[in-house]
Write an enzyme that holds these catalytic residues in place. Structure first.
Site, PDB file in Angstrom:
ATOM      1  N   ASP A  84      -3.255  17.133 -17.666  1.00 27.98           N
ATOM      2  CA  ASP A  84      -3.823  15.809 -17.924  1.00 27.98           C
ATOM      3  C   ASP A  84      -3.486  15.465 -19.371  1.00 27.98           C
ATOM      4  O   ASP A  84      -4.030  16.043 -20.312  1.00 27.98           O
ATOM      5  CB  ASP A  84      -5.341  15.851 -17.689  1.00 27.98           C
ATOM      6  CG  ASP A  84      -6.011  14.498 -17.923  1.00 27.98           C
ATOM      7  OD1 ASP A  84      -5.461  13.676 -18.674  1.00 27.98           O
ATOM      8  OD2 ASP A  84      -7.114  14.289 -17.381  1.00 27.98           O
TER       9      ASP A  84
ATOM     10  N   TYR B 225     -12.340  16.375 -17.917  1.00 29.62           N
ATOM     11  CA  TYR B 225     -13.166  15.184 -17.724  1.00 29.62           C
ATOM     12  C   TYR B 225     -14.223  15.472 -16.635  1.00 29.62           C
ATOM     13  O   TYR B 225     -13.926  16.165 -15.651  1.00 29.62           O
ATOM     14  CB  TYR B 225     -12.244  14.024 -17.316  1.00 29.62           C
ATOM     15  CG  TYR B 225     -12.959  12.837 -16.813  1.00 29.62           C
ATOM     16  CD1 TYR B 225     -13.810  12.121 -17.646  1.00 29.62           C
ATOM     17  CD2 TYR B 225     -12.833  12.422 -15.487  1.00 29.62           C
ATOM     18  CE1 TYR B 225     -14.499  11.021 -17.170  1.00 29.62           C
ATOM     19  CE2 TYR B 225     -13.510  11.325 -15.008  1.00 29.62           C
ATOM     20  CZ  TYR B 225     -14.347  10.637 -15.857  1.00 29.62           C
ATOM     21  OH  TYR B 225     -15.035   9.558 -15.387  1.00 29.62           O
TER      22      TYR B 225
ATOM     23  N   ARG C 274       0.826  -1.223   0.000  1.00 32.65           N
ATOM     24  CA  ARG C 274       0.000   0.000   0.000  1.00 32.65           C
ATOM     25  C   ARG C 274       0.853   1.264   0.000  1.00 32.65           C
ATOM     26  O   ARG C 274       0.451   2.311  -0.501  1.00 32.65           O
ATOM     27  CB  ARG C 274      -0.970   0.023   1.192  1.00 32.65           C
ATOM     28  CG  ARG C 274      -1.772   1.335   1.248  1.00 32.65           C
ATOM     29  CD  ARG C 274      -2.865   1.341   2.286  1.00 32.65           C
ATOM     30  NE  ARG C 274      -2.428   0.959   3.596  1.00 32.65           N
ATOM     31  CZ  ARG C 274      -1.778   1.754   4.456  1.00 32.65           C
ATOM     32  NH1 ARG C 274      -1.463   2.997   4.135  1.00 32.65           N
ATOM     33  NH2 ARG C 274      -1.420   1.299   5.641  1.00 32.65           N
TER      34      ARG C 274
ATOM     35  N   LYS D 239      -6.705   4.527 -20.247  1.00 33.06           N
ATOM     36  CA  LYS D 239      -6.933   4.837 -21.669  1.00 33.06           C
ATOM     37  C   LYS D 239      -5.742   4.349 -22.510  1.00 33.06           C
ATOM     38  O   LYS D 239      -5.487   3.176 -22.543  1.00 33.06           O
ATOM     39  CB  LYS D 239      -7.181   6.339 -21.828  1.00 33.06           C
ATOM     40  CG  LYS D 239      -8.122   6.936 -20.782  1.00 33.06           C
ATOM     41  CD  LYS D 239      -9.486   6.300 -20.782  1.00 33.06           C
ATOM     42  CE  LYS D 239     -10.373   7.017 -19.765  1.00 33.06           C
ATOM     43  NZ  LYS D 239     -11.566   6.300 -19.408  1.00 33.06           N
TER      44      LYS D 239
HETATM   45  N1  PLP Z   1      -8.868  12.269 -17.448  1.00 31.15           N
HETATM   46  C1  PLP Z   1      -9.455  12.027 -18.624  1.00 31.15           C
HETATM   47  C2  PLP Z   1      -9.109  12.890 -19.796  1.00 31.15           C
HETATM   48  C3  PLP Z   1     -10.396  11.006 -18.753  1.00 31.15           C
HETATM   49  O1  PLP Z   1     -10.982  10.788 -19.944  1.00 31.15           O
HETATM   50  C4  PLP Z   1     -10.715  10.217 -17.609  1.00 31.15           C
HETATM   51  C5  PLP Z   1     -11.702   9.119 -17.674  1.00 31.15           C
HETATM   52  O2  PLP Z   1     -12.469   9.000 -18.615  1.00 31.15           O
HETATM   53  C6  PLP Z   1     -10.084  10.501 -16.406  1.00 31.15           C
HETATM   54  C7  PLP Z   1      -9.156  11.522 -16.357  1.00 31.15           C
HETATM   55  C8  PLP Z   1     -10.360   9.672 -15.175  1.00 31.15           C
HETATM   56  O3  PLP Z   1      -9.699   8.455 -15.301  1.00 31.15           O
HETATM   57  P1  PLP Z   1     -10.153   7.062 -14.624  1.00 31.15           P
HETATM   58  O4  PLP Z   1     -11.442   6.628 -15.230  1.00 31.15           O
HETATM   59  O5  PLP Z   1      -8.995   6.149 -14.893  1.00 31.15           O
HETATM   60  O6  PLP Z   1     -10.304   7.356 -13.142  1.00 31.15           O
END
Ligand code: PLP
Length: 401
Positions: free
Chosen positions: A183, A111, A59, A208
């Site tokens: 991001d 997101y 952890r 992704k």
């Molecule tokens: N950032 C982006 C651009 C995303 O498309 C997503 C999820 O769709 C996330 C962050 C969040 O990721 P996770 O689903 O792995 O928690």
């Protein structure tokens, strides 16, 4: 061998980690254990107090499978270090809690989960957050003058694939003493490396493109060691570390990231160009199209334009839904970055929780379809879109438009 930064990304993706087991396996073994034993208390203390790097407790992130994955993740973004998390949201949450306590400004569309965390949940803890729409970005200087410790943005953004100038925003953030976190999920490190452009932290939903097969959930932060050292205790005590089995699966996926992204890029370009010529398509959002508003910035900031594109159809949201349902190769599913192509309608998925007025302010039309272009043959994907657009053309329906 750990591949030094002078190697190209494709090489780093394969030789980024120095971990070998006692038998010389070139793959990361899965250390499926929660704890690690020591011969003496003195040796245990050396590891706990940081005098020697060793495995201790999973952890805490102190597990060799995680170390190997994190070395490769860091190598891909050209970072000192990386932290692997149980999901992209776990990575963002730890980042915001650790480095955003003095205020966070989110620039542009992000997101939906990120927007909910920043717009609703973190303010409940007393953390000041500001969400600036793209048309408000000229206010960033003034907003930062009020005080903030972290600027966060996605580029290209979801679903309009708009770009932000990472170098310019990093310089502005730094002038105000704030850090910039990007991001980089949509682009992947193959197409864009924000740290090289001046950003301080890169965040990924590794669910992704980094995972790439729609079979794992993971997140990552990459950056300078001192920055990540501030986040590490939050990951430890929120308990949001990535499990070793998933870490090994992700490490396996990273080895093919470079070739996968090349194919995603090439096929998305073919699909974008075909859709731009189609009579039922009002607009295509893809930074690789020469007439895209951000194409010039994309050429300087990105090495490839990615596998995501959005088409806006003439007609209603209901008509767009019919097109999505008629597709055979594109699954109607809310994710991206896998080997299989996916389609979503932002107004019913990623941006469903925004009011219709807010969607309109953000330029998110009901007739938009977001496409994640997979690794199928590009001509087959174009043919699938063409048949769905043809079969659902308004003249094929007796409903009033
Ligand atoms: N950032 C982006 C651009 C995303 O498309 C997503 C999820 O769709 C996330 C962050 C969040 O990721 P996770 O689903 O792995 O928690």
């Amino acid at each position: 061998m750990t591949a030094p930064r002078r190697f190209a990304l494709a090489t780093r993706a394969i030789h980024g980690s120095s971990a070998r087991d006692a038998y010389g396996s070139p793959n990361t073994p899965i250390y499926n254990t929660t704890t690690f034993a020591f011969d003496s208390s003195a040796e245990l203390l050396d590891v706990i107090e940081g005098r020697r790097r060793g495995a201790l407790y999973t952890r805490y992130g102190m597990n060799p499978t995680l170390y190997a994955l994190e070395e490769t993740l860091a190598a891909l973004e050209g970072a000192d270090d990386a932290l692997a998390f149980a999901s992209g949201m776990a990575a963002s949450a730890a980042l915001f809690l650790a480095l955003g306590r003095d205020g966070i400004v989110c620039v542009g569309d992000a997101y939906g989960g990120t927007l909910e965390l920043l717009g609703d949940q973190l303010p409940q803890l007393g953390i000041r957050t500001r969400l600036l729409r793209r048309d408000e970005v000229d206010q960033l200087d003034t907003v930062l003058a009020d005080g903030a410790s972290l600027v966060f943005l996605e580029t290209p953004s979801n679903p309009r694939l708009e770009l932000f100038d990472i170098a310019a925003i990093a310089a502005l953030a730094h002038r105000h003493g704030a850090l910039l976190a990007v991001d980089n999920t949509f682009a992947s490190p193959v197409n864009q490396r924000p740290l090289e452009l001046g950003a301080d932290i890169v965040m990924h939903s590794a669910t992704k493109y980094l995972g790439g097969h729609s079979d794992l959930t993971a997140g990552a932060l990459m950056g300078a060691r001192e920055r990540l050292d501030a986040v590490r205790p939050w990951r430890r005590n929120l308990g949001s570390v990535l499990a070793p089995e998933t870490a090994a699966l992700l490490a396996r996926s990273l080895r093919t990231l470079s070739v996968r992204m090349q194919r995603h890029n090439a096929s998305a370009q073919v699909v974008a160009e075909a859709m731009a010529r189609h009579a039922r398509v009002a607009r295509v959002y893809y930074p690789g199209l020469p007439d895209a508003p951000d194409h010039a910035l994309a050429r300087t900031q990105m090495r490839g334009y990615g596998g995501m594109l959005t088409i806006e159809l003439h007609g209603s949201g209901a008509e767009a839904a019919r097109v999505a349902e008629r597709l055979r190769l594109f699954a109607l599913a809310p994710s991206l970055g896998g080997v299989e192509s996916l389609v979503t309608q932002p107004c019913t998925t990623s941006h469903h929780d925004l009011s219709a007025a807010e969607r309109a302010r953000r330029g998110i039309a009901d007739s938009m379809l977001r496409l994640s272009i997979g690794l199928e043959d590009a001509d087959d994907l174009v043919a699938d879109l063409e048949q769905a657009l043809h079969e659902t053309a308004p003249e094929h329906h007796d409903e009033p438009r």
